[in-house]
Design an enzyme around this catalytic site. Structure first.
Site, PDB file in Angstrom:
ATOM      1  N   ASP A 203       0.819  -1.211   0.000  1.00 34.24           N
ATOM      2  CA  ASP A 203       0.000   0.000   0.000  1.00 34.24           C
ATOM      3  C   ASP A 203       0.857   1.268   0.000  1.00 34.24           C
ATOM      4  OD1 ASP A 203      -2.754   1.193   0.513  1.00 34.24           O
ATOM      5  OD2 ASP A 203      -1.603   2.050   2.167  1.00 34.24           O
TER       6      ASP A 203
ATOM      7  N   GLU B 248       0.511  -0.657  -5.106  1.00 35.01           N
ATOM      8  CA  GLU B 248      -0.539   0.343  -5.181  1.00 35.01           C
ATOM      9  C   GLU B 248       0.088   1.718  -5.331  1.00 35.01           C
ATOM     10  OE1 GLU B 248      -3.787   3.039  -3.251  1.00 35.01           O
ATOM     11  OE2 GLU B 248      -1.863   2.585  -2.359  1.00 35.01           O
TER      12      GLU B 248
HETATM   13  C1  GLC Z   1      -3.979   3.560  -0.010  1.00 37.67           C
HETATM   14  C2  GLC Z   1      -5.312   2.948   0.339  1.00 37.67           C
HETATM   15  C3  GLC Z   1      -6.209   4.013   0.914  1.00 37.67           C
HETATM   16  C4  GLC Z   1      -5.536   4.603   2.137  1.00 37.67           C
HETATM   17  C5  GLC Z   1      -4.110   5.065   1.841  1.00 37.67           C
HETATM   18  C6  GLC Z   1      -3.334   5.334   3.093  1.00 37.67           C
HETATM   19  O1  GLC Z   1      -4.090   4.510  -0.987  1.00 37.67           O
HETATM   20  O2  GLC Z   1      -5.895   2.347  -0.782  1.00 37.67           O
HETATM   21  O3  GLC Z   1      -7.474   3.508   1.223  1.00 37.67           O
HETATM   22  O4  GLC Z   1      -6.287   5.679   2.610  1.00 37.67           O
HETATM   23  O5  GLC Z   1      -3.378   4.088   1.139  1.00 37.67           O
HETATM   24  O6  GLC Z   1      -3.006   4.142   3.747  1.00 37.67           O
END
Ligand code: GLC
Length: 631
Positions: A270, A312
């Protein structure tokens, strides 16, 4: 194996082989990141020990899976891969509940599930679980680590791989490391980015962007009790880790291997773009981020090669692609990364009834083929939609970037005249004019309004938009990820406003609870929007499985149809091609048979519907929101 000692000799040799295979990848990157430090030698020695220990701890069935996937390294690129993404509590209550829903997922054709953040979060608002206080424990509301292992095993036995989030950029401020840092321990203060005064934070702020400008403005937080500033890109309770400290790399590697040894097949990393900070930049996607991810991939290739990495990075096209490996990282970084541009362009073309920008962006920024990697394709996820369209790309097709982005926000918020959509604003930033959008697939695609207006034709049209979206992500190349509830057309859930932990965050509007009563009614009411979307989605996944050209390793070539409402691409295998055509408008249109033949269509047969195409003279006729996979 003949004896335990023969077995352990075999294991040791296998580890040696795996280590040798990825040693240069791992230490080549680490040397550049940390080689100048006095403790580099000690760090490398500790890392080697950890890799060996994690290998020893790896269960035999997972080692077997490692061998299988080494033999079939395209396992995640195959057309039978189809993902489903859910919060455990919202889908099925908890882990045990999730195990009881396997039949449902198998019926739909799912072979990959993402248990949304399931590690132990901080109490209260945890940013949907992305504020983790213990990476080695499961969220107690979902069960225990034993439950996790049991449920994962059940999924594996059903042929379904499991994806779990590992937040790399930050921990909760309640994490043991942060607690020690807060109490003044210098070792742990060096795990984070802690400042004595605001001189440096202010200088960094000059070029940083705001992720949550409304509910968490600023990128730093002052703690009175510490007398210090801490880097907090996201929420105040999410403390950014200091990846320039090799001991953070070591800790996170241990955690990664620990999770893989519990049976995780896909590690979703993430917020990776933010992992490295450099003064004078946005501190996103810095070159060191790719070195870190390359090194993490090498570490998992040594200990748990069957686990792959989903990165991500929700960024513009040029910045996103390197997460799948470019240049020296080619084939050695992420195996999957979200195709944010495909998602944004779907919504953009749908609102504009014009695919010019989509064709330009997908045709110029993305290569037809990737090495050891493929996209995670999606239309909706748990997050908002940010209009990641650059001024240059907009300009290239005669649009004004700022105006187009504003049009998209207004359209999907539902305030643009004639809009079919119903969404919620997320993080309006008055400084930049950015307005992001929340909303469920069905509500954004027009179903909510159509039902409110009791307009059966508009209901049909909304269903067509949803089905076209699912057909698009199933055919583009990559693993299609269906967001929980989209297969039964769940609408926005406004109940989040009543929850004190959620009311400030409109993303909860599209994180409803699964409606199992609707699922039970599917068979009895086959004409309901839920039943129609379910049946079509299931059909799309079945046709995908039966179409070898849709393998993620086959090139995707964006084609020019010369019709503004049509988006087309060719999936080319050595044996044959499939020409995929989508009509982004509510009007009938046509495309020449000669064009389709030139693009590679050999028969006027639609692989998706299993029917001949409808043509008249030299023209193929395409109904509103048509989706066609021409053989
Ligand atoms: C990523 C997640 C999101 C979250 C962010 C901070 O973008 O998908 O939902 O708010 O990370 O952890």
């Amino acid at each position: 194996m003949a004896s335990t000692s023969a077995q352990s000799a075999f294991n040791a040799r296998l580890f040696e082989k795996r280590f040798k295979r990825s040693e240069t990848d791992l230490f080549g990157m680490l040397e550049r990141l940390y080689g100048a430090r006095d403790d580099y030698g000690a760090f490398c020695a500790a890392l080697k020990d950890e890799l060996a220990a994690a290998w020893d701890a790896r269960p035999d069935d997972l080692k077997w899976c490692d061998l299988e996937r080494d033999l079939e390294p395209d396992w995640f690129q195959r057309p039978d891969m189809a993902g489903y993404v859910f919060y455990l509590d919202r889908f099925a209550g908890d882990l045990k509940g999730a195990a009881s829903k396997i039949d449902y997922l198998q019926d739909l054709g799912i072979t990959y599930v993402h248990f949304m953040p399931c590690l132990k979060p901080r109490p209260g608002d945890s940013d949907g679980g992305y504020s983790v206080m213990d990476y080695r424990a499961i969220n107690p509301a979902y069960g225990t680590m034993k439950d996790f292992e049991r449920t994962t095993k059940a999924y594996h036995e059903a042929g379904i791989s499991v994806c779990v989030d590992m937040v790399l950029n930050h921990t909760a401020k309640e994490h043991a490391w942060a607690q020690k840092a807060r109490a003044g321990d210098p070792k742990y203060q060096d795990y984070y980015l802690v400042f004595d005064d605001d001189t440096l934070p202010k200088r960094y702020e000059e070029t940083l962007v705001e992720v949550f400008p409304n509910h968490a403005p600023g990128n730093f937080t002052y703690y009175q009790d510490m007398g210090k500033w801490v880097w907090t890109t996201f929420n105040e309770h999410q403390w950014d880790l200091n990846w320039a400290n090799p001991w953070v790399f070591l800790e996170m590697t241990q955690i990664m291997l620990h999770l893989a040894n519990k049976g995780v097949d896909i590690l979703r990393f993430d917020a990776v773009a933010f992992m490295w900070k450099r003064m004078g930049t946005r501190c996103q996607s810095e070159p060191e981020v790719h070195m870190l991810l390359h090194a993490l991939r090498a570490a998992s290739r040594i200990v748990c090669p069957s686990a792959i990495h989903l990165e991500e990075a929700i960024v513009g096209p040029a910045e996103m692609l390197p997460y799948l490996g470019r240049g020296e990282h080619d084939g050695r970084e992420g195996n999957l990364a979200y195709h944010n541009s495909l998602m944004v362009q779907y919504w953009s073309a749908l609102a504009a009834r014009d695919t010019g920008l989509m064709r330009h962006v997908l045709g110029t920024h993305f290569p037809p083929i990737l090495t050891n990697a493929t996209y995670a394709t999606y239309i909706r996820c748990h997050d908002d939609i940010g209009w990641a369209v650059t001024d240059e790309d907009a300009g290239a097709v005669g649009l004004d970037g700022r105006l187009h982005r504003a049009f998209l926000s207004d359209f999907y918020e539902g305030v643009f005249p004639g809009s079919f959509s119903k969404g919620a604003l997320f993080q309006h930033n008055p400084d930049t004019g950015d307005k992001r959008i929340s909303g469920s697939f069905a509500s954004l695609a027009g179903l909510e309004r159509a039902l409110e207006a009791n307009d059966p034709a508009a209901v049909d049209t909304a269903i067509d938009r949803i089905v076209m979206g699912h057909a698009l992500i199933a055919s583009f190349g990559g693993v299609p990820l269906i967001y929980m509830g989209d297969e039964i057309a769940l609408l926005n859930d406004y109940g989040y406003k009543d929850s004190p932990d959620h009311a400030h965050d409109s993303r909860w509007v599209h994180r409803p609870r699964m409606d199992w009563s609707r699922v039970s009614a599917l068979a009895a009411s086959p004409k309901s929007p839920a039943a129609r979307v379910y049946a079509e989605t299931k059909h799309i996944l079945a046709r995908r499985r039966a179409t070898p050209e849709l393998h993620g390793g086959m090139p995707t070539i964006i084609a020019d149809t010369e019709a503004p409402e049509l988006f087309a691409f060719i999936r080319k295998s050595p044996a044959a091609s499939v020409v995929c055509i989508y009509n982004f408008s509510e009007h009938w249109t046509t495309i020449g048979r000669a064009w389709a033949e030139e693009a590679g269509a050999q028969r006027f047969w639609d692989q998706l519907s299993g029917q001949p195409v409808f043509s008249d003279g030299g023209q193929i006729k395409l109904p509103p929101y048509a989706r066609l996979w021409l053989a």
